[in-house]
Scaffold this motif. Sequence first.
Motif, PDB file in Angstrom:
ATOM      1  N   THR A 186       0.860  -1.185   0.000  1.00  0.00           N
ATOM      2  CA  THR A 186       0.000   0.000   0.000  1.00  0.00           C
ATOM      3  C   THR A 186       0.896   1.234   0.000  1.00  0.00           C
ATOM      4  O   THR A 186       1.874   1.303   0.746  1.00  0.00           O
ATOM      5  CB  THR A 186      -0.905   0.029   1.239  1.00  0.00           C
ATOM      6  N   LEU A 187       0.575   2.211  -0.845  1.00  0.00           N
ATOM      7  CA  LEU A 187       1.332   3.454  -0.927  1.00  0.00           C
ATOM      8  C   LEU A 187       0.531   4.585  -0.310  1.00  0.00           C
ATOM      9  O   LEU A 187      -0.695   4.622  -0.421  1.00  0.00           O
ATOM     10  CB  LEU A 187       1.658   3.777  -2.389  1.00  0.00           C
ATOM     11  N   GLY A 188       1.231   5.516   0.330  1.00  0.00           N
ATOM     12  CA  GLY A 188       0.513   6.637   0.920  1.00  0.00           C
ATOM     13  C   GLY A 188       1.390   7.470   1.832  1.00  0.00           C
ATOM     14  O   GLY A 188       2.618   7.290   1.897  1.00  0.00           O
ATOM     15  N   LEU A 189       0.753   8.397   2.540  1.00  0.00           N
ATOM     16  CA  LEU A 189       1.448   9.280   3.471  1.00  0.00           C
ATOM     17  C   LEU A 189       1.563   8.631   4.838  1.00  0.00           C
ATOM     18  O   LEU A 189       0.702   7.851   5.253  1.00  0.00           O
ATOM     19  CB  LEU A 189       0.700  10.610   3.586  1.00  0.00           C
ATOM     20  N   ALA A 190       2.634   8.975   5.562  1.00  0.00           N
ATOM     21  CA  ALA A 190       2.959   8.293   6.815  1.00  0.00           C
ATOM     22  C   ALA A 190       1.824   8.341   7.826  1.00  0.00           C
ATOM     23  O   ALA A 190       1.456   7.316   8.422  1.00  0.00           O
ATOM     24  CB  ALA A 190       4.232   8.898   7.407  1.00  0.00           C
ATOM     25  N   GLU A 191       1.258   9.524   8.064  1.00  0.00           N
ATOM     26  CA  GLU A 191       0.235   9.653   9.104  1.00  0.00           C
ATOM     27  C   GLU A 191      -0.974   8.764   8.809  1.00  0.00           C
ATOM     28  O   GLU A 191      -1.492   8.091   9.705  1.00  0.00           O
ATOM     29  CB  GLU A 191      -0.210  11.114   9.241  1.00  0.00           C
TER      30      GLU A 191
END
Length: 301
Positions: free
Chosen positions: A124-129
């Motif tokens: 899964t790709l995305g922003l840390a938070e």
Amino acid sequence: MPDLDLLATFLEIYRSGSLTAAAARRGLSQAAVSGQLARLEQQVGQRLFDRSRRGAVPTERALDLARRIGTHIDELHHVFDAPPEDLAAYRGTVRLAGPSDLLAMRVMPVLAPLAVRGLRLRITLGLAEDLLAVLAAGSLDMVVSAVRPPPGTVVATAFADEEFVLVGAPSLARTIDPGALATEPLRALAHLPLIAYAEDLPIIRRYWRSEFGRRPPNPVAITIPDLRATLAAVVAGAGVSVLPRYVAEPALAAGSVEVLHQPQVPPLNTLYLVTRVGGLAAPAVATVHRALTERSNHWVL
């Protein structure tokens, strides 16, 4: 017959498109990789790569050689790298998440061979938070994060430091007054448009505050949540940006971008492998955690 080490180095150059990236993946110096490539080219009697602004571009001979030996070299590595007593550690599925750039350029080259041994990966790709919240809720097994989460339901292990560099195309570098840069860097750089990861300038803002004591006053030309696309815009001369060195290195080596500012101490950001409490009890998760921790010692970030 060429030495297997030479062929393995050739494959890393072919797959990464860069001698610098191949050196990092092989845990060697760039000079050692260049020497191995020269010896292999001497043995096969033909040039295998052309150096260009795009990196190491394979010749027709290299394309044919890669097709012939790629899977065979990989299979030999798997035979020798995976002792039979460890095979149980590759049975299972690991749900891993992180930023697209780091996963593509550093993490996947380490983990893809594990899939050949039987490990299943769901990425899964995305922003840390966002990803850390999903991890805490139990829908992920591990997050590669540039943000350290608070202690509680998750455990963060520091495993690598990435260095940030302020880069721009040579045409923009020539617009900077060297004298002003030495004495008033904020003013000397203020005319340069920015290429940012997001509207709140997360990486650029941290660099400016660390080095110059305040947010950048610069106009923002482009925002795009992909560091490789950011680099492409910088190479095209649309603006400047702050990037991890591993992202910028191929363009720096090719001369298509330049470092615009030299800090006394390179600004670093720590990367973490984050799992749920007790998550490493799962053999497959522990295998991924160990592979990334061990290989990160050879990364140039």
